[in-house]
Design a protein around this motif. Structure first.
Motif, PDB file in Angstrom:
ATOM      1  N   ILE A   8      45.248  42.546  34.305  1.00 51.77           N
ATOM      2  CA  ILE A   8      44.499  41.619  33.565  1.00 51.77           C
ATOM      3  C   ILE A   8      44.295  41.736  32.283  1.00 51.77           C
ATOM      4  O   ILE A   8      44.355  43.010  31.656  1.00 51.77           O
ATOM      5  N   SER A   9      43.904  40.649  31.339  1.00 54.12           N
ATOM      6  CA  SER A   9      43.400  40.772  30.162  1.00 54.12           C
ATOM      7  C   SER A   9      42.064  40.031  29.871  1.00 54.12           C
ATOM      8  O   SER A   9      41.432  40.364  28.916  1.00 54.12           O
ATOM      9  N   GLY A  10      41.382  39.220  31.079  1.00 48.76           N
ATOM     10  CA  GLY A  10      40.288  38.645  30.635  1.00 48.76           C
ATOM     11  C   GLY A  10      39.587  38.201  31.839  1.00 48.76           C
ATOM     12  O   GLY A  10      38.893  39.113  32.552  1.00 48.76           O
ATOM     13  N   ARG A  11      39.533  36.795  31.798  1.00 47.81           N
ATOM     14  CA  ARG A  11      38.541  36.129  32.900  1.00 47.81           C
ATOM     15  C   ARG A  11      38.573  36.677  34.254  1.00 47.81           C
ATOM     16  O   ARG A  11      37.581  36.912  34.974  1.00 47.81           O
ATOM     17  N   GLY A  12      39.840  36.861  34.737  1.00 44.50           N
ATOM     18  CA  GLY A  12      40.092  37.581  36.233  1.00 44.50           C
ATOM     19  C   GLY A  12      39.858  36.686  37.204  1.00 44.50           C
ATOM     20  O   GLY A  12      39.762  36.921  38.429  1.00 44.50           O
ATOM     21  N   ARG A  26      47.244  47.611  49.957  1.00 45.43           N
ATOM     22  CA  ARG A  26      46.116  48.153  49.564  1.00 45.43           C
ATOM     23  C   ARG A  26      46.143  47.910  48.018  1.00 45.43           C
ATOM     24  O   ARG A  26      47.241  48.527  47.298  1.00 45.43           O
ATOM     25  N   ILE A  27      45.039  47.447  47.447  1.00 44.46           N
ATOM     26  CA  ILE A  27      45.100  47.512  45.936  1.00 44.46           C
ATOM     27  C   ILE A  27      44.521  48.713  45.386  1.00 44.46           C
ATOM     28  O   ILE A  27      43.377  48.857  45.485  1.00 44.46           O
ATOM     29  N   ALA A  28      45.583  49.350  44.675  1.00 45.34           N
ATOM     30  CA  ALA A  28      45.246  50.850  44.363  1.00 45.34           C
ATOM     31  C   ALA A  28      44.534  50.786  43.073  1.00 45.34           C
ATOM     32  O   ALA A  28      43.865  51.826  42.608  1.00 45.34           O
ATOM     33  N   ALA A  29      44.844  49.891  42.216  1.00 43.57           N
ATOM     34  CA  ALA A  29      44.164  49.761  40.883  1.00 43.57           C
ATOM     35  C   ALA A  29      44.134  48.490  40.189  1.00 43.57           C
ATOM     36  O   ALA A  29      45.148  47.696  40.412  1.00 43.57           O
ATOM     37  N   VAL A  30      42.947  48.329  39.253  1.00 45.69           N
ATOM     38  CA  VAL A  30      43.142  46.973  38.483  1.00 45.69           C
ATOM     39  C   VAL A  30      43.229  47.520  36.906  1.00 45.69           C
ATOM     40  O   VAL A  30      42.284  48.289  36.772  1.00 45.69           O
ATOM     41  N   ILE A  31      44.150  47.432  36.350  1.00 47.40           N
ATOM     42  CA  ILE A  31      44.301  47.836  35.054  1.00 47.40           C
ATOM     43  C   ILE A  31      44.109  46.481  33.786  1.00 47.40           C
ATOM     44  O   ILE A  31      44.860  45.636  34.057  1.00 47.40           O
ATOM     45  N   LEU A  88      51.039  40.429  37.328  1.00 46.29           N
ATOM     46  CA  LEU A  88      50.222  40.206  36.243  1.00 46.29           C
ATOM     47  C   LEU A  88      49.507  38.742  36.597  1.00 46.29           C
ATOM     48  O   LEU A  88      49.895  37.897  37.046  1.00 46.29           O
ATOM     49  N   ALA A  89      48.100  38.964  36.089  1.00 47.24           N
ATOM     50  CA  ALA A  89      47.041  38.107  36.581  1.00 47.24           C
ATOM     51  C   ALA A  89      46.438  37.770  35.206  1.00 47.24           C
ATOM     52  O   ALA A  89      45.181  38.244  35.173  1.00 47.24           O
ATOM     53  N   GLY A  90      47.006  37.067  34.478  1.00 47.27           N
ATOM     54  CA  GLY A  90      46.457  36.701  33.167  1.00 47.27           C
ATOM     55  C   GLY A  90      46.622  37.708  32.282  1.00 47.27           C
ATOM     56  O   GLY A  90      45.483  38.126  31.596  1.00 47.27           O
ATOM     57  N   PHE A  91      47.497  38.726  32.395  1.00 49.67           N
ATOM     58  CA  PHE A  91      47.855  39.817  31.362  1.00 49.67           C
ATOM     59  C   PHE A  91      48.661  39.207  30.100  1.00 49.67           C
ATOM     60  O   PHE A  91      49.821  38.489  30.338  1.00 49.67           O
ATOM     61  N   MET A  92      47.766  39.304  29.216  1.00 52.73           N
ATOM     62  CA  MET A  92      48.146  38.546  27.923  1.00 52.73           C
ATOM     63  C   MET A  92      48.988  39.406  27.033  1.00 52.73           C
ATOM     64  O   MET A  92      48.867  39.320  25.921  1.00 52.73           O
TER      65      MET A  92
END
Ligand code: GRF
Length: 218
Positions: A8-12, A26-31, A88-92
């Motif tokens: 991500i980069s922002g609002r999420g 399993r969501i191992a990490a959010v970066i 990629l979830a709003g990864f700018m």
């Protein structure tokens, strides 16, 4: 169980829809590449590991992308080469060819237009300026060419005559929150495949509701 890492980069808000979707993985990490990204709190609240790699701390794109790839791979999956899926979830950030190849076939993006119309930024303004009557969003596999990878699923959003960038964007975002978890679920269930010819295959039933799917389910 398959593992995934979300960037991500922002609002999420897309991150939140993925966290709430109870995906079969399993969501191992959010970066995040931005320390101030509000989306980090959603992961933190749920006890999911968060990492910040500030792109400004790296001398160039290649250095950042290599470090990001290494960090992602630390959150391993069953394959031994990092997570099974990277979202990629709003990864700018534009990602280098090397990064994209490293995660080829397991890297998805959500884009707020009906690709191939309106790649890049300010997609709702682009749509209003073009006068299209149908706008929407797209989940696609990421390839080196920006916003051009094989399309997994799209949702259509009719444009209303009184629409502003904000009102249209809000309705598109609702659809993003529907189709991105759907695409992630298909992938984690082993039903969504990018074949060696670079074409998307979906095994089994397609999506319920008014989504447009490419290709037709097998
Ligand atoms: C979304 O519209 C997504 O499609 C685009 O950037 C926006 C991110 O929003 N790539 P959020 O951070 O998920 O709320």
């Amino acid at each position: 169980m398959k593992t995934l890492v979300i960037l991500i980069s922002g609002r999420g808000s897309n991150l939140l829809s993925l966290l709430d979707a109870k995906l079969p993985g399993r969501i191992a990490a959010v970066i995040s590449n931005r320390p101030e990204a509000t989306g980090l709190a959603y992961a933190h609240e749920r006890g999911i590991a968060t990492r910040v790699l500030d792109h400004g701390a790296y001398p160039d794109r290649a250095g950042f992308d290599a470090a990001l790839g290494d960090e992602i791979e630390r959150h391993g999956g069953s394959s031994g080469r990092g997570p099974d899926l990277v979202l990629l979830a709003g990864f700018m950030r534009i990602l280098s060819d090397d990064f994209v190849r490293r995660f080829s076939g397991r890297l998805l993006n959500i884009h707020p237009s009906l690709l191939p119309a309106f790649p890049g930024l300010k997609t709702h303004a682009q749509a209003l300026a073009a006068g299209v009557r149908i706008h929407g969003c797209t989940v696609h596999f990421v390839t080196p060419a920006l916003d051009s990878g094989p399309i997994v699923v799209q949702a259509a959003v009719p444009v209303q005559s009184a629409d502003t960038v904000e009102s249209l964007g809000e309705r598109v975002l609702l659809e993003e929150h529907r189709i991105y978890p759907q695409a992630a679920r298909w992938f984690l269930e082993g039903r969504l495949i990018l074949n060696p010819e670079g074409r998307v295959e979906l095994l089994g039933e397609g999506p319920p509701g008014p989504s447009l799917l490419a290709p037709v389910s097998a």
